[in-house]
Design an enzyme around this catalytic site. Structure first.
Site, PDB file in Angstrom:
ATOM      1  N   LYS A 261      17.295 -15.080 -11.774  1.00  0.00           N
ATOM      2  CA  LYS A 261      17.184 -13.090 -10.895  1.00  0.00           C
ATOM      3  C   LYS A 261      17.180 -12.275 -12.634  1.00  0.00           C
ATOM      4  CE  LYS A 261      18.300  -9.386  -8.543  1.00  0.00           C
ATOM      5  NZ  LYS A 261      19.256  -8.619  -6.870  1.00  0.00           N
ATOM      6  N   ASP A 266      21.351  -2.579 -12.406  1.00  0.00           N
ATOM      7  CA  ASP A 266      20.403  -2.539 -10.414  1.00  0.00           C
ATOM      8  C   ASP A 266      20.918  -0.752 -10.633  1.00  0.00           C
ATOM      9  OD1 ASP A 266      19.294  -2.333  -8.537  1.00  0.00           O
ATOM     10  OD2 ASP A 266      20.807  -4.179  -8.054  1.00  0.00           O
ATOM     11  N   LYS A 273      22.095   2.898  -5.421  1.00  0.00           N
ATOM     12  CA  LYS A 273      23.220   2.510  -4.232  1.00  0.00           C
ATOM     13  C   LYS A 273      24.284   4.161  -3.929  1.00  0.00           C
ATOM     14  CE  LYS A 273      22.835  -2.002  -6.680  1.00  0.00           C
ATOM     15  NZ  LYS A 273      22.234  -2.329  -5.394  1.00  0.00           N
ATOM     16  N   ASP A 284      23.836  -8.536 -12.814  1.00  0.00           N
ATOM     17  CA  ASP A 284      23.100  -8.680 -12.042  1.00  0.00           C
ATOM     18  C   ASP A 284      21.925  -9.490 -12.312  1.00  0.00           C
ATOM     19  OD1 ASP A 284      22.440  -8.596  -9.475  1.00  0.00           O
ATOM     20  OD2 ASP A 284      20.970  -7.086  -8.961  1.00  0.00           O
ATOM     21  N   ASP A 343      15.710  -0.738  -3.914  1.00  0.00           N
ATOM     22  CA  ASP A 343      17.216  -2.178  -3.525  1.00  0.00           C
ATOM     23  C   ASP A 343      17.289  -3.385  -3.884  1.00  0.00           C
ATOM     24  OD1 ASP A 343      19.688  -2.356  -5.060  1.00  0.00           O
ATOM     25  OD2 ASP A 343      20.660  -1.987  -2.992  1.00  0.00           O
ATOM     26  N   GLU A 345      14.780  -5.663  -4.982  1.00  0.00           N
ATOM     27  CA  GLU A 345      14.195  -5.879  -5.787  1.00  0.00           C
ATOM     28  C   GLU A 345      14.371  -7.022  -6.342  1.00  0.00           C
ATOM     29  OE1 GLU A 345      18.102  -6.480  -8.298  1.00  0.00           O
ATOM     30  OE2 GLU A 345      17.170  -4.709  -6.385  1.00  0.00           O
ATOM     31  N   ARG A 347      14.670 -10.505  -5.483  1.00  0.00           N
ATOM     32  CA  ARG A 347      13.261 -11.215  -4.364  1.00  0.00           C
ATOM     33  C   ARG A 347      11.929 -10.593  -5.363  1.00  0.00           C
ATOM     34  NH1 ARG A 347      15.017  -8.104   0.541  1.00  0.00           N
ATOM     35  NH2 ARG A 347      16.868  -8.580  -0.090  1.00  0.00           N
TER      36      ARG A 347
END
Length: 513
Positions: A261, A266, A273, A284, A343, A345, A347
């Site tokens: 990933k 993010d 967030k 991230d 959020d 995202e 996956r």
């Protein structure tokens, strides 16, 4: 990076500014644990001196003092090794941490000789790796003078073992450099590290080490239908990238695929967030950094196994063009996903990359991601979660133990799969809050074809250290999972830990696939 050598000189005669010795916690006070002190003269006098200074030998302890009479070095650093135990050799992780403490403590010093108990090649490698990881510092953005890392370190080894020690040193250098490469990538701020610049850096590193690399830009992703990557990245002015990085070996009979990933920042997207959760979100992309470093390490070590890395790179930002809750994405391979939380995202980009990686029919597939806060809540900041097919999950856990990384097996309860049902699409990207890390694993499994062994590493906790440095772990990016992935590749190449048979798929009954 700190220069490393080995020598068969004794602790009393070695030439260095600093002599580093290990100290254990004994029942009656600190006990020096020296690698090369044949006469025992240094140990007996040093024990009394350290006891008088209040030393205990506890792990993490570091005490500086003038070198006692009879030692060529001018200064001495005593580092704690923890309890003396049953008298057996200190394990590799203890040596790594002690060497890391020494390297951090001696920042700014010119030379040090480490007289830790490194009687085997494995102990030499652990000590060397601890030095390289402990000496790490991220300074490109500093404008004021900082103490430079320890310039050079010599590891004291037993006479007649130099050849084996040199080989151990070479592996430690490669692994240390690649873990530190991952740390550099993680620590680079998102205004300088974004999908295109990340891909450019990976391509340059791949070319310098003879690995093959291919970068798909936004046009290529659109032409091939990578809806997850494009959907996550559509709110940013910096479009996504998919990087394929590969090591091939002429003698290899097995292929591993690693998927990382790579969310370079993010914000949470439209599902923004909360305040206080954004400051470290440059981290991230730690999974992609780990995959990059692991593939390059496999290449540099010339491992007889094929290793392919897939880096799913995007920036998750809110804007007028951003992905909205309720939108439906058509993923690579054709399945549709209703996005209930922007959020969640990571996956989405991983799902695209997992399908693409599976098309090459690897013998095993491993993804690495800072995926869920739920896993961090459950396991804390020092342990990462491993989910997936039983055989490969156990292989990964064994590799983590051997590499000195803390990992824990987690289940994929089939009853949680129902929470991913969507009213309008094949599935949604968000399910039950309770067990959210497991739900994320179940989502990813939907995109792994039957017959491809798969494991998922959620490194949300240990990927980024927000606290003070400890052992060989610095502040900021840690390079978590690099050592596990490299050890997994080595074990696969040699057939250890169960060999290739352990990569065969386990039963997947009750998956709802």
């Amino acid at each position: 990076m700190t220069a490393l050598t080995v020598t068969a000189a004794s602790a009393t005669t070695v030439s260095a500014d600093w002599l580093v010795v290990g100290v254990t916690e004994g029942a009656e006070g600190p006990v020096p644990a020296l690698g090369t002190d044949p006469a025992g003269a240094l140990g007996s006098g040093l024990a009394r001196l350290l006891a008088g200074l209040g030393a205990t030998g506890a792990e993490g302890e570091a005490i500086k003092l003038p070198a006692p009479h009879g030692i060529r070095a001018e200064l001495l650093l005593a580092v704690g090794l923890g309890p003396a135990g049953d008298g057996t050799a200190h394990d590799a992780e203890t040596l790594r941490r002690a060497a890391g403490v020494a390297a951090r403590t001696l920042a700014g010093a010119a030379t040090a000789a480490l007289a830790l108990p490194a009687a085997t090649a494995g102990a030499v490698e652990a000590t060397a790796l601890g030095v390289l990881l402990g000496a790490y510092a991220f300074t490109p953005y500093r404008t004021t003078a900082e103490a430079q890392p320890l310039r050079a370190a010599t590891i004291l080894v037993e006479p007649g073992t130099q050849d084996r020690a040199e080989a151990a040193l070479r592996r430690a250098r490669t692994l240390g450099e690649e873990v530190n490469r991952a740390r550099d990538l993680i620590n680079t701020p998102a205004n300088d590290l974004y999908p295109d610049s990340f891909a450019t850096a990976v391509a340059a590193a791949a070319r310098s080490h003879g690995a093959t690399v291919d970068v798909s830009d936004e046009a290529a992703l659109a032409a091939s239908g990578f809806g997850g990557l494009l959907g996550v990245g559509q709110g940013s002015v910096r479009p996504p990238r998919l990087v394929r990085l590969a090591h091939r070996h002429a003698d290899a009979t097995t292929t591993l695929a690693f998927v990382g990933k790579g969310i370079t920042y993010d914000s949470g997207g439209i599902s923004l967030k909360p305040v206080g959760a954004n400051e470290i979100m440059k981290r991230d992309m730690s999974g992609a950094a780990a995959v990059c470093a692991a593939v390059l390490a496999a290449r540099r070590l010339d491992l007889p196994v094929n290793v392919t890395g897939w880096l799913a790179l995007a920036e998750n930002m809110p804007s007028g063009s951003a992905l909205r809750p309720g939108d439906v994405l058509r993923m690579y391979g054709g399945r549709t996903v209703e996005v209930l939380n922007t959020d969640a995202e990571g996956r989405l980009v991983l799902a695209d990359a997992l399908v693409r990686a599976s098309e090459e029919r690897p013998d095993a597939l491993v993804d690495v991601a800072t995926l869920t806060a739920a896993t961090r809540f459950g396991l804390g900041d020092h342990v990462y979660a491993v989910m997936g097919d039983d055989g490969l999950r156990e292989q990964v856990l064994a590799a983590a133990r051997e590499a000195g990384e803390d990992a824990w097996p987690m289940p994929l309860p089939p009853q949680l799969r129902a929470g991913l049902r969507s009213r309008v699409a094949d599935l949604s990207n968000y399910g039950a809050r309770m067990g959210g890390g497991l739900v994320a694993g179940l989502f990813l499994r939907e995109f792994v074809p039957a017959g491809v062994p798969w494991a998922h590493l959620d490194i949300a906790g240990p990927a980024f250290n927000e606290g003070p440095p400890h052992g060989y772990t610095p502040e900021g990016g840690t390079g978590c999972a690099v050592r596990t992935l490299v050890r997994l590749a080595e074990n696969t190449a040699t057939g250890s830990g169960g060999g290739r048979s352990a990569l065969l798929p386990a039963s997947r009954e009750g998956e709802g696939r």
